[in-house]
Write an enzyme that holds these catalytic residues in place. Sequence first.
Site, PDB file in Angstrom:
ATOM      1  N   GLU A  80       1.051  -1.113  -0.084  1.00  0.00           N
ATOM      2  CA  GLU A  80       0.149  -0.097  -0.002  1.00  0.00           C
ATOM      3  C   GLU A  80       0.940   1.234  -0.001  1.00  0.00           C
ATOM      4  O   GLU A  80       0.377   2.284   0.154  1.00  0.00           O
ATOM      5  CB  GLU A  80      -0.879   0.010   1.366  1.00  0.00           C
ATOM      6  CG  GLU A  80      -0.074   0.038   2.588  1.00  0.00           C
ATOM      7  CD  GLU A  80      -1.254   0.217   3.662  1.00  0.00           C
ATOM      8  OE1 GLU A  80      -1.797   1.222   4.019  1.00  0.00           O
ATOM      9  OE2 GLU A  80      -1.684  -0.986   4.165  1.00  0.00           O
ATOM     10  N   CYS A 112      -3.416  -3.623   4.439  1.00  0.00           N
ATOM     11  CA  CYS A 112      -2.412  -4.635   5.074  1.00  0.00           C
ATOM     12  C   CYS A 112      -2.707  -5.939   4.702  1.00  0.00           C
ATOM     13  O   CYS A 112      -2.180  -6.986   4.874  1.00  0.00           O
ATOM     14  CB  CYS A 112      -2.388  -4.730   6.431  1.00  0.00           C
ATOM     15  SG  CYS A 112      -1.857  -2.953   7.307  1.00  0.00           S
ATOM     16  N   HIS A 237      -2.645 -10.120  12.123  1.00  0.00           N
ATOM     17  CA  HIS A 237      -2.003  -8.780  11.523  1.00  0.00           C
ATOM     18  C   HIS A 237      -1.785  -8.084  13.032  1.00  0.00           C
ATOM     19  O   HIS A 237      -2.475  -7.862  13.884  1.00  0.00           O
ATOM     20  CB  HIS A 237      -2.935  -8.344  10.675  1.00  0.00           C
ATOM     21  CG  HIS A 237      -2.749  -6.845  10.416  1.00  0.00           C
ATOM     22  ND1 HIS A 237      -1.263  -6.427   9.865  1.00  0.00           N
ATOM     23  CD2 HIS A 237      -3.302  -5.555  10.790  1.00  0.00           C
ATOM     24  CE1 HIS A 237      -1.405  -5.342   9.641  1.00  0.00           C
ATOM     25  NE2 HIS A 237      -2.648  -4.702  10.124  1.00  0.00           N
TER      26      HIS A 237
END
Length: 392
Positions: A80, A112, A237
């Site tokens: 990103e 992400c 994450h």
Amino acid sequence: MIGIDALGYAFPRHYLPLSALARARGAAPEKFERGLGCVRMAVPHPAEDTVTLAAAAAREALATGKVSPADIGLLIVGTETAVDHAKPVASYVQGLLNLPADCRVFEIKHACYGGTAGILTACEWIASGANRGRKALVIAADIARYPLGSPGEPTQGAGAAALVIAADPRIAEVDFLHTGRHSRDVHDFWRPLSESDARVDGAFSLACYMEGVRESYARYLATGGEAEAACDALLFHMPFARMAEKAHAELLAAARGPLEAESISQDFERRVAPGTAIARAVGNTYSASLWCGLAGLLHAGDLPRDTRVGCYSYGSGFCAEFFTLRMLTPEIMLPSVDALAVRQEIDVATYEAWRGLRMQNDGWDLPSDLPFAFVGRVDEVRRYRAAEPLSS
Ligand code: HMG
């Protein structure tokens, strides 16, 4: 069987201690170190960008896995923080690593979640037979960036993870047939095209992330996936390392109902804590974060064959997915992870000066020890210095 055949990582060679950032911002160091779980923040030199990190991680994956560049038929970079609106980071990597022309090359973006999207897509490409015996190289690479002094600043970081995805893999099988997804169109975290720093609605982003934990896990179970209790380790994450603790508690509550705090904490130490080491040391690596958790787990050791690892991937905007890996090889050499122990510390003034320089074309001393370096733009064409190409 399809999965991870080789792994490589790359991290900036410099870090800023979060205690120093806290002092400079008038915050309590305990808030950053304990409240967010961030101890050190990886800071890229101006000659390091998403391309150089991606290329270095890919080089390590190919070299340590002894994978010939000629075997790669699909190259995907999930990021990103790309360097161009049109030309993909993947094309720069193809050039820097001398990857074959007979290769599908593209960049994939979903905050992400981009790296995970690339990995699951690569598994499906191989399962379809369209790969005709070849492997995929999927790289997740990012440099997290929030405004100076903002709540997100202490969660910054940078890094890249490269995974060779293949049939009959050596490291881990990816169970891409049992995955639960949950996605919605929201503005929890975003970065307008004209801006280099992310904007974020902090509390809302945390709520979306947690919604993703509950819903993706429920959908994973509905596909016939085994309950989380069957997993020997859990990776999440990690926008900041402490998030893994919150996500783990949310998952257990969704899966098992209310539990004693002591039993949640013991389970966290056993199944989650080993995967948080890299997030504590480098900060948020956005698309690479989940996969840095895997490196942390491998580095912590004790992953016998058949160890089952539950994975939760989240990308703002948002898309969440829960799936599992089955480990095949307990020992993997990852020089990049060892190198984290010998990084150079910088001070807040240097960190702020490098941020400014990144926006310019030149004005920095080129480090001689980087495998790949961004050397500046000529007529708006980005130029890189590459290490010796790998032989085919
Ligand atoms: P904040 O408002 O500065 O922090 O921002 P806080 O006040 O919520 O405090 C954080 C924790 O520190 C709290 O712990 C405090 O109690 C504690 P908790 O209550 O949660 O257990 N604390 C202390 N602890 C010890 N000693 C002290 C002390 N003071 C406070 N003295 C926020 C926090 C995460 C919102 C901010 O950092 C932020 O905006 N970060 C960026 C957004 C983000 O990371 N969101 C996470 C979910 S979205 C996501 O994961 C996607 C993302 O990776 C992007 C992508 O997908 O591309 C971000």
